[in-house]
Design an enzyme around this catalytic site. Sequence first.
Site, short mmCIF file in Angstrom:
data_model
loop_
_atom_site.label_atom_id
_atom_site.label_comp_id
_atom_site.label_asym_id
_atom_site.label_seq_id
_atom_site.Cartn_x
_atom_site.Cartn_y
_atom_site.Cartn_z
N CYS A 25 -2.12 40.42 34.70
CA CYS A 25 -2.69 41.54 35.47
C CYS A 25 -1.68 41.85 36.56
O CYS A 25 -1.07 40.93 37.12
CB CYS A 25 -4.02 41.26 36.18
SG CYS A 25 -5.50 41.59 35.20
N1 LIG Z 1 -5.66 38.93 34.07
C1 LIG Z 1 -6.37 39.05 35.16
O1 LIG Z 1 -5.89 38.79 36.27
C2 LIG Z 1 -7.80 39.47 34.94
C3 LIG Z 1 -8.60 39.79 36.19
C4 LIG Z 1 -10.10 39.67 35.95
N2 LIG Z 1 -10.49 38.30 35.71
C5 LIG Z 1 -10.54 40.56 34.80
O2 LIG Z 1 -10.79 40.11 33.71
O3 LIG Z 1 -10.64 41.74 35.01
#
Ligand SMILES: NC(=O)CC[C@H](N)C(=O)O
Length: 303
Positions: free
Chosen positions: A2
């Site tokens: 992300c």
């Molecule tokens: N890859 C991430 O950082 C995901 C952020 C969050 N847990 C989501 O699923 O949106």
Amino acid sequence: MCGIVGLHLRKPDLYPRLGALLAGMLCEMEDRGADSAGIAVYGDPTWSPAGRGAISLIAVGASTDEVARALAAELGVDVSVQARGTTYLVNAGVDSEELLAAARKAYPKVLVGGFGSDLAVLKGVGRPTALAEAWGLAGAQGWQGVGHTRMATESAVTAGGAHPYAVGPDQCLVHNGSFSNHATVRRELIAAGVEFDSQNDTEVAARFVAHQLAAGKEVDVALKELCTTFDGFYTLLVSHRDSFAVVRDAIACKPAVIAETDDWVAMASEFRALAHLPGIEAARIWEPEPEVIYHWTRAEVSA
Ligand SMILES: NC(=O)CC[C@H](N)C(=O)O
């Protein structure tokens, strides 16, 4: 993965360039999360005109004219609706919470991207570069912008699972990581009367912060509280119309870099998203420490 990016401009001369700078930052983070993306822009004169309430509605299932007519009938004032990708940016000469109530009444199932006096939130499923193009992000203006490229860990790949989560007025939160006790905190918030739009872990953090702010706490106090309440991994960027804050968990395994000059403060998951910013050569650049709240406000800027 992300990718997170954020840019808080201090110099009004740069406001017309906000969207172009933010688009460059967001697209550079595409390989950290290519399933969906979202942005929040504060202060664009057409997306959220000054003196009017603004809301973002996603995948409404009606035309812009139909939405404008339905909301005007609810509110008794003219309502402007413009489409940017699958997001409708709606504004009217009423308070944003009044506009929000009218939208929920006319379209009970609609996904609200965000609302406020100066905020436009756009989210969608797809590659960040294609979304940025469809939104016309490069042409946006304003004093502050936030972006997120998502690689889902905790909930489905949908517009409702995309960040930012903008669940309080002029507030916005983006996250890299995953919370391990989000189901517990969600149950506690539900018991306190909070409602949710998605199964996503990040929404729980956004609702938690909004709940704290609604109770009168300052952003830095709310984020300290978040650190003691949430377990798991997180780099968070939390913005409000007048503030911009960054916090990481105690282990700080999710990357983050902050850069600051007299003209702007910027944050990103990786430095390469900041490399094109004007004056980056002379910026103070550092990696935020675990559980330290980094917080800037517009009052400081104009002081
Ligand atoms: N890859 C991430 O950082 C995901 C952020 C969050 N847990 C989501 O699923 O949106």
